[in-house]
Scaffold this motif. Structure first.
Motif: not given
Ligand code: ZN
Length: 180
Positions: A57-58, A71-75, A120-122, A147-148
């Motif tokens: 996501l960045g 962006q989140a939905d697309a990922a 930070h998050a994963d 994709a990313f």
């Protein structure tokens, strides 16, 4: 990180074989880098991706704007399309059976109820493929770099009927060999 029995078994198995690889014992969180575990048996290929959210996501928190939500939905949509992200050697006759996503920041899956992490998050994604002859899978084409764009490197842990091995996939490579 979730410690599902399967994941624990894989990590323990890897630890037994690769006692000199302390990096995997801890929770590495390095932007640009993700971990990919691929486990192959006769009837199934299971792939687990463990990545900093930044790679997808960045940013590493719940989306705050419409643009970030998109962006989140697309990922998430890209990840749910696991059959395109991972193209397993057709000789194995695999079809995608299930995708499970877990992220506290994005309120996904097992981690949805966990408090949103600070800093930070994963995200962890698990892809299960049902296979006619999993042992015949000689390679997997990995579409994650396509994709990313922020993702640069995958640290791979492979467990196949022929044994276990480690490998690294560096952008722009996409092919993971499952046999030496
Ligand atoms: Zn981070």
């Amino acid at each position: 990180m979730t410690t599902t029995p399967q994941r624990l078994a894989l990590v323990l198995g890897a630890a037994a074989l690769l006692a000199a690889a302390p990096a995997r014992a801890g929770k590495a969180h390095q932007h640009g880098l993700a971990r990919l575990d691929i486990a192959v048996d006769a009837s199934r290929v299971s792939i687990v991706l463990d990545t900093p959210l930044d790679n997808l996501l960045g940013f590493e928190r719940a989306p705050r704007t419409d643009a970030e939500r998109q962006q989140a939905d697309a990922a998430v949509a890209l990840l749910r399309d696991g059959g395109r992200l991972f193209r397993i050697d057709p000789a194995a006759g695999c079809t995608l059976a299930k995708v499970e996503l877990a992220s506290a920041a994005l309120k996904l899956g097992d981690a949805a109820a966990a408090p949103a992490p600070e800093g930070h998050a994963d995200l962890e994604a698990r892809f299960d493929f049902d296979c006619k002859q999993g042992g015949r899978a000689a390679s997997v084409e990995v579409g994650l770099f396509e994709a990313f764009k922020r993702l640069q490197r995958l640290d791979l842990q492979l467990a196949t009927p022929r044994g276990q091995m480690k490998a690294v996939l560096q952008r722009p490579a996409s092919r993971v060999a499952l046999v030496r």
